[in-house]
Design an enzyme around this catalytic site. Sequence first.
Site: not given
Length: 552
Positions: A2, A51, A76-77, A334, A337
């Site tokens: 969320c 969500l 959020n968890g 990195t 990428r």
Amino acid sequence: MCGIWATFGIKGGLSPTCIKCFSNIVHRGPDAWRIEQDAREQLVVLGFHRLAIVDGLHGMQPMRLHKYPRVTLICNGEIYNYKRLGEQYAFPYETNCDVEAIIHCYKKFGIAETVRQLDGVFAFCLVDGDERKVFIARDPYGVRPLFKLSDETNGVMAICSEAKGLIGLKQKSANGSFLGQFKPGHFEEWSILDDNTVKQVKTEQYFQPGTPPKFVPYVSEIGLNVDVYEKTALLLEAACKKRLMSDRRIGCFLSGGLDSSLVAALVVKLAKEINLPYDIQTFAIGMGDSPDIIAARTVAQYIGSEHHEVIFDEADVREHIDDVIYHLETFDITTIRASLPMYLLSRYIKQKTNTTVLFSGEGADELAQGYIYFRDAPTSTDGHEESVRLLSDIYLYDGLRADRTTSAFSLELRVPFLDIQFTSHYLSIDSLLRQPQEGVEKHLLRKSFANSKLIPDSILWRHKEAFSDGVASIKKSLFTTISEIVTERLPSNETVYTSGVPPITPEAKYYRYIFEKSFPDQYNFTPYYWMPKWVQVTDPSARFIKHYAAKS
């Protein structure tokens, strides 16, 4: 997954600027949203983008309970042990939402013990109106993101799941304000003052990698009379099992490497055992018949998943690379990428399937010494210390990549390798056993599943690929394609960056240039470029390390 957002001490907390900042993280929770201004504390504003994963009816936030009406939570968890906590302490749950356990724990133990009792991943803000206190906390490895904006001179503080929800406030605030990531494994306590501004009164680190869990573990280790390999396999399976908690469809990222293959195979096995009413979908991405595509196809056929393959090309890289940098909120080479394929794969999952919860193998390379450069560790103690360092910083690199590329498309990620009980066990094993053995990284992890027949032996003992080689080809790596694109796009009037880590290559300069467009002067978001240790290289790709032996 969320999105949480809150401001404290900011006048005009529901101003157009604040509302716009709040809306910048709508992708994290498209199912519903709510923003509230406290009736008594006029400078306290809490916002939430949801969500819905568990308890679609009662799981909306900000959350308040009838028993504790002056305690408000945004989180959020996922709290994997919420049922056990409820049984252990007879919590009178009002919802089926797992994060409700945080409020009950807080009222019973206080904040310091609460964060130690939680088996899960979380970033939360809890406001106690009676005590006029604000508490902020983040899970041990920073699996769930959290940023904080603070200006203690003016008594202002704000938090958000992503920096893009705060950068607009930062630009309008005093010069002394600071915006950065809230550190994993920490909590803070703030007081709400009489004028409704806030003051930090406490910060505490409650976790370090390898710390044994304080909560009752998911798997009791009392009387667990098995060797270290059996225990490793058992605890990784348990880490996957507890993460099956979901009312939405579950799937798995599958690169065909060891980590994602083990997780996908375990999830498929467990899903059958609990009779999930659908087949587990697996997802692979590559450029043509890349090594990852071929290997993932082999695994999917072996474990019997509903497999999806996504092929991308140079045009996709050109179209989305700038978007990736915006969502990542970093200019690390990195990380960017490796994020491009994961971002494109997440887009496919969102657009073409109904899978919402995704398992992945993030954390295994850091924990189990999977990077090729671990072969060059001077001693086993050095290898252990490097694992701990990588795990401590994973929220800045691979953890960040995994969260942002999925959350950009409203997907939720689950990472069993970063389970607290599993990491505690793995880091407690003799460091000599955890080193690469006979030129094979993650030898202990591989040996733990050697007799399980869970995945094909060709995958169990597959060599470590450089990520950009795995999704492309040794003939033309993904990073070579990226380098060609960004060299074309880099402005001719080159900016000289005097703050933060200096970008040297055209690729690094381009990433910093795009990053600064959305997050000016926030170079602290990337404290250093991720690079292998103990080897002399100028590029983070594993293909430049002498041991690298991948073949297309």
